[in-house]
Design a protein around this motif. Structure first.
Motif, PDB file in Angstrom:
ATOM      1  N   LEU A   1      37.467  58.689  30.137  1.00 28.96           N
ATOM      2  CA  LEU A   1      38.001  60.028  30.361  1.00 28.96           C
ATOM      3  C   LEU A   1      37.982  60.415  31.838  1.00 28.96           C
ATOM      4  CD1 LEU A   1      36.351  61.964  27.392  1.00 28.96           C
ATOM      5  CD2 LEU A   1      38.771  61.478  27.679  1.00 28.96           C
TER       6      LEU A   1
ATOM      7  N   CYS B   1      34.382  69.552  35.082  1.00 28.58           N
ATOM      8  CA  CYS B   1      35.138  68.346  34.756  1.00 28.58           C
ATOM      9  C   CYS B   1      36.403  68.689  33.978  1.00 28.58           C
ATOM     10  CB  CYS B   1      34.274  67.398  33.940  1.00 28.58           C
ATOM     11  SG  CYS B   1      35.168  65.904  33.490  1.00 28.58           S
ATOM     12  N   PRO B   2      37.578  68.345  34.511  1.00 25.50           N
ATOM     13  CA  PRO B   2      38.820  68.749  33.847  1.00 25.50           C
ATOM     14  C   PRO B   2      39.080  67.999  32.542  1.00 25.50           C
ATOM     15  CG  PRO B   2      39.309  67.400  35.744  1.00 25.50           C
ATOM     16  CD  PRO B   2      37.844  67.632  35.759  1.00 25.50           C
ATOM     17  N   THR B   3      38.478  66.831  32.389  1.00 18.52           N
ATOM     18  CA  THR B   3      38.803  66.068  31.184  1.00 18.52           C
ATOM     19  C   THR B   3      37.634  65.953  30.215  1.00 18.52           C
ATOM     20  OG1 THR B   3      38.202  64.028  32.301  1.00 18.52           O
ATOM     21  CG2 THR B   3      40.515  64.664  32.381  1.00 18.52           C
ATOM     22  N   GLY B   4      36.515  66.554  30.571  1.00 16.69           N
ATOM     23  CA  GLY B   4      35.371  66.496  29.661  1.00 16.69           C
ATOM     24  C   GLY B   4      34.696  65.145  29.642  1.00 16.69           C
ATOM     25  N   ALA B   5      34.725  64.435  30.777  1.00 13.80           N
ATOM     26  CA  ALA B   5      34.163  63.089  30.811  1.00 13.80           C
ATOM     27  C   ALA B   5      32.655  63.095  30.996  1.00 13.80           C
ATOM     28  CB  ALA B   5      34.793  62.292  31.941  1.00 13.80           C
TER      29      ALA B   5
END
Lengths: 768, 288
Positions: free
Chosen positions: A604, A747-751
């Protein structure tokens, strides 16, 4: 005070020990909490300014000093001592205060021609040497500090260590010397001892035979000891195994009229020594004063004293609290300075379940209830202690503790460092602590009704064993010979499935291991390995079995536990290869000792570094996270950032005690940090950096018009100045930021997640 | 395996977007005014208003994602909303236009919007697929990490430096014919370059690959002593490893560039779009 006095000094100058410190060394004035009572000022400062200050003050006060005089013996008795000097002269005195410290009695190598001038026992200034061959003998702090300083000044340095490893020194210094050896700045000869010196060589006895090293200088730093012969000759008494002569509460020795203070009495700190000098002189002058710590203790004891004197309370504490039994009153005073004494009203909460505390509590009076079930409570009685799970095992509080409903309780709260010091200095206390841990573990595991009498044999025979990472505690298929209580560290449990070791579980400190095999009388059904360094209490299996035979009720309890465990193990053994390799990777990278680490899902992560930016923006412009660095495996990446270890390595050697654990569980640094860098060197995960604060971020207009601040989007590296010192910066879990860790939120993608080992392993169990 | 809920896993915003799109289509189909369906009908105004609002809300992400101290939820959820609502814009804006296109600022706005959404779709696919591709490219199969505090990429760069040092030293011991190809690898192996060479990530003209071929060729054709052969084996090994590592670094550069390049279109076009929409609204209301 106008007393007739003489100060006899062996060397040609006062404060000889401090004069011999390395030039420019920064001297701490610990303990901070203790007030200084002498006429001579002493604050944390450089060696030079402290010496200058003292010399001036001694001259102003008109101290009668006799330099270059060595005392041979002291004859006579209190009231008329005759002090014989080396030159044959005699000085008469009514009382004698001996404050010679230990440095006057440096240990020597004891080899032929030692005094030919090649060997020095101190290093005044490492800058005196440049491009020279220097051999440093010793493996303690002084030896390491000297060796490193010399190597930094471009000398070819060899350090001679009598042993196989460096263990005597402070952890910070150990990592310093190890990295210098690794980087080939310093050569180390292990298992070696000097046998002789010539004009420019030193011969060493090593396991591979004799080795001769070229040396322009040999510096031997092999410690200092109390001059036992001299002390015993003047009537001092060393108790069995003691390094220092015995003194009374007023520092008087066994021979009336002779006092020992400072390092000789076992107090190596400068401030202690100064205060003791003051107190002893007051006593001699017939105006005895309480120790500098007494008013502070009085304040601490206010709530429990009820008009009694500090000394009465101290005696009561020593008599009541089992862990303190082995201490002298002087030791107890020093120890209690760091502690808090509190009166708790009936039912008041002392600790809360789930909090990340690491202090130890002792019950001075009354009792404390620990709820362990819906209507079950466990009572901790007067004199006993609680909170040891947090201290020894680094775990969060496993249950609440409330002051007893009847009568409340008086408790002493001892912070982590002080409690560890107590355990290190008193064998009795250590044994008592282990006994209680075993007892409580068995009580919670088996039945709270068990008492010390039932477990007598177990208590007498258990042993404390250490395992290093990867070592096997028990092997699948082997006979079950012992049960373990994990004291610190954590273990991975593996099972052989289709010829491969598959990790099926992870067991943190505080748990009982190996009891299964005893219950069903079968061989071990899984292998247990130390995931990190483990300390465990080993209990003999036969004693355990006998206990079960005697107590029928226990059998049924144990049977039930056995069935429950068998069921959960079955569910887990569907593990696959990938899963076990991920777990291996996590364990190999120290996640086992973490409590709250960052894990990044690389499937991610878009490498935008918003986590780092968010961290910097919420923390003075300095990111405490290095996303790209650090190990990764499969789709898990562990960036370089603090994992908030159960037993933080960084805390091990912090001179001002600036590192602490917050109730929320973060390991944080407070303002007292002096920037020594010990924590950064001690952290095996590189999670601490030292830096000054960068300038404030510039705004476009102010930057354009007035050149104020850095250009937008750019931060110049911080410059250190007198006001802007380099101090330790590390992750604080964003405890002061609303909404929690900024890295996770940004975190923009939730990684990115923050998680402990248990949670992470659970996720992996579910995911794979 | 799925360790985490990613930005595409958010079902709530997916449903909001689907409902908005379906409702727009339904309104467009049901409402059939005299004079045809276009932006100036009631439904047209509603769809236009909704689209303008969505564009403003979506642009706000650029500011919001930099507010690190604000505690309003996870950025991941904001990005989910951004993705799904952005896709819904295709329906609301197209239907708002009523399929009336001409050479005007109004159609310019629509085209810009499609370009912004289109670059966004590229971004979504890049974000969804490339992270894994990057990790696989720089996996433990090629990276042998020697230092804990180095990133995988830094480790590879250090590896190349080490190889270069060895190659340089080896030149002193090799027959002279090998000097030229090894020198070529040392001097002409490029890892970056201009935008297009980074984006291509190609290793077709890699100097080290060429050097490796040349060296092998020279070995096949010549006769060498045992000592020289031993050294040549090392050189071939080093060149092969360097070729592999260099290709890996170039691919990494390409993937990272792809992760960012679409923002170079997405963000400036969003600014242009905001200006155009402003002009569009002013024109519609004041100069109709």
């Amino acid at each position: 005070m106008g007393l007739s006095h003489i100060l006899i000094e062996r060397s040609g100058q006062l404060s000889d020990t401090i004069c011999k410190y390395q030039k420019g060394k920064y001297i701490m004035a610990t303990p901070d909490s203790l007030p200084l009572r002498t006429e001579v000022k002493f604050e944390a400062d450089s060696r030079e300014s402290i010496l200058e200050n003292w010399t001036t003050r001694v001259n102003e006060l008109g101290v009668n000093v006799r330099y270059n005089s060595e005392v041979d013996t002291i004859e006579g008795a209190q009231g008329s001592f005759q002090i014989r000097l080396a030159g044959g002269e005699t000085v008469e005195a009514e009382t004698v205060v001996i404050a010679i410290g230990l440095q006057g009695n440096l240990r020597k190598m004891g080899v032929p021609d030692e005094d030919n001038g090649l060997t020095h026992y101190q290093l005044d200034d490492p800058k005196d040497y440049w491009d020279k061959d220097v051999v440093v003998v010793g493996a303690g702090d002084a030896a390491i500090e000297n060796a490193v300083a010399l190597a930094q000044n471009d000398n070819r340095v060899t350090i001679v260590n009598r042993k196989r490893e460096f263990s005597r020194a402070k952890p910070g210094n150990i990592s310093l010397i190890m990295s210098a050896i690794k980087d080939e700045q310093i050569e180390c000869v292990y298992n070696a001892s000097p046998v002789s010196v010539t004009e420019n060589t030193i011969a060493l006895k090593t396991p591979d035979g004799e080795r001769i090293l070229r040396a322009d200088r040999v510096i031997a730093r092999i410690g200092a000891i109390a001059p036992r012969k001299f002390i015993e000759a003047i009537g001092g008494v060393f108790e069995d195994g003691a390094d220092f002569p015995r003194v009374s509460e007023t520092y008087e020795s066994d021979r009336a009229g002779i006092y020992y203070i400072g390092a000789l009495a076992g107090y190596p700190l400068i401030k202690h020594c100064l205060n003791q000098g003051y107190e002893v002189i007051q006593t001699i002058a017939g105006q005895p004063v309480d120790g500098a710590d007494i008013p502070m203790l009085a304040e601490k004891f206010q709530s429990i004293a009820q008009g009694r004197s500090v000394h009465d309370v101290l005696n009561e504490i020593r008599d009541n609290v089992a862990l303190f039994k082995g201490l002298t009153i002087l030791q107890l005073r020093e120890f209690l300075l760091d502690a808090d004494v509190d009166v708790k009203t009936p039912g008041e909460t002392i600790i809360r379940k789930g909090e990340a505390g690491d202090s130890l509590f002792m019950v001075l009076k009354g009792s404390v209830d620990i709820p362990i079930g819906p209507d079950k409570t466990f009572t901790i009685n007067q004199g006993s202690f609680f909170g040891e799970m947090g201290l020894v095992m680094g775990r969060r509080r496993s249950s609440d503790a409330l002051a007893s409903q009847e009568g409340g309780a008086q408790v002493i709260e001892v912070p982590r460092t002080a409690a560890l010091k107590l355990l290190a200095s008193s064998g009795t206390a250590r044994k008592m602590m282990n006994d209680l841990i075993v007892l409580r573990k068995l009580q919670t595991f088996l039945s709270p009704d068990l008492d010390i009498r039932d477990l007598q044999e177990i208590m007498e025979s258990y042993e404390v064993v250490q395992f290093s990472r990867g070592e096997v505690l028990m092997q699948e298929g082997a006979d079950a010979d012992a049960v373990y209580v994990i004291q610190s560290g954590s273990c991975a449990i593996t099972k052989e499935i289709e010829g491969k070791d598959v990790v099926i579980n992870y067991v943190p400190a505080g748990n009982l291991l190996g009891e299964m095999a005893l219950l069903n009388n079968a061989p071990r059904n899984a292998t247990v390995r130390a995931a990190i360094g483990v300390e465990a209490i080993k209990i003999d299996a036969n004693l355990f079995k006998q206990l079960m035979e005697r107590k029928q009720k226990l059998r049924s309890v144990v049977q039930r536990i056995a069935e429950e465990r068998a069921a959960s193990a079955g569910a887990r053994s569907t593990a696959n290869d990938q899963k076990s390799r991920i777990v291996d990777f996590l364990m190999a990278n120290g996640i086992g000792e973490a409590t709250n680490a960052i894990a990044i899902d690389t499937k991610l992560c878009v490498r935008c570094d918003y986590c780092e930016k968010a961290c910097a923006e919420t923390h003075d412009g300095i990111s405490r996270l290095d996303r790209e660095a650090g190990p990764s495996y499969a789709q898990i990446h562990i960036p370089i950032s603090c994992r908030h270890c159960e037993h933080p390595h960084c805390m091990a050697d912090c001179p001002p005690n600036a590192l602490f654990r917050t109730p929320g569980g973060a390991v944080a640094v407070n303002d007292s940090c002096i920037g020594c860098g010990n924590c950064a060197r001690n952290c095996p995960y590189d999670a601490i950096t030292l830096s000054a604060k960068p300038r404030k971020r510039g705004f476009l207009l102010t930057w354009l018009l007035f050149g104020m601040g850095d250009s937008p989007g750019e931060r110049r590296p911080a410059k250190k100045t007198a006001d802007n010192k380099e101090v330790a910066r590390k992750c604080d879990l964003c405890e002061d930021v609303r909404g929690g860790p900024a890295c996770v939120r940004a975190c923009p993608t939730g990684a990115i997640i923050r998680i402990g080992p248990e949670g992470l392993l659970e996720k992996i169990q579910e995911a794979v | 395996m799925n360790l985490q809920r990613g930005f595409l896993d958010n079902r709530t915003w997916l449903w909001v977007a689907i409902i908005i799109s379906l409702a727009s289509i339904a309104a467009y189909v049901v409402h059939d005014p005299i004079g045809g369906r276009d932006g100036s009908t009631a439904v047209g105004y509603a769809l236009g208003g909704l689209s303008a609002f969505l564009v403003l809300y979506l642009s706000w992400l650029g500011i919001r994602k930099r507010r690190f101290r604000s505690s309003k939820g996870l950025r991941r959820d904001v990005v989910s909303a951004h993705v799904y609502l952005g896709l819904a814009l295709i329906f609301t804006a197209t239907l708002h236009s009523g399929f009336e296109f001409e050479w005007s600022i109004h159609t310019l706005g629509y085209v810009l919007l499609l370009l912004v959404v289109g670059s966004g779709i590229f971004g979504i696919s890049a974000y969804a697929s490339l992270p894994d591709v990057i990790s696989r490219n720089l996996s433990e199969n090629i990276v042998e990490k020697k230092r804990f505090d180095a990133s995988n990429l830094e480790q590879l760069e250090v590896d190349i430096e080490d190889i270069d040092r060895r190659l340089e030293r080896s030149m002193g011991f090799l027959p002279d014919v090998f000097r030229a190809p090894v020198q070529n690898s040392l001097e002409n192996t490029r890892l970056g370059g201009g935008l297009f060479s980074i984006l291509s990530g190609s290793s077709r003209r890699c100097a080290t690959a060429k050097a490796l071929l040349d060296v092998r060729d020279l070995i096949d054709r010549g006769h060498f002593s045992d000592e020289e052969r031993r050294r040549l084996v090392d050189v071939v090994q080093d060149l092969a490893r360097k070729r592999e590592v260099a290709a890996c670094i170039r691919r990494d550069g390409r993937y990272r560039a792809l992760l960012k390049i679409w923002l170079w279109i997405h963000v400036p076009l969003t600014s242009a779009l905001l200006l155009t929409i402003t002009a569009h609204v002013i024109l519609v209301f004041f100069y109709w």
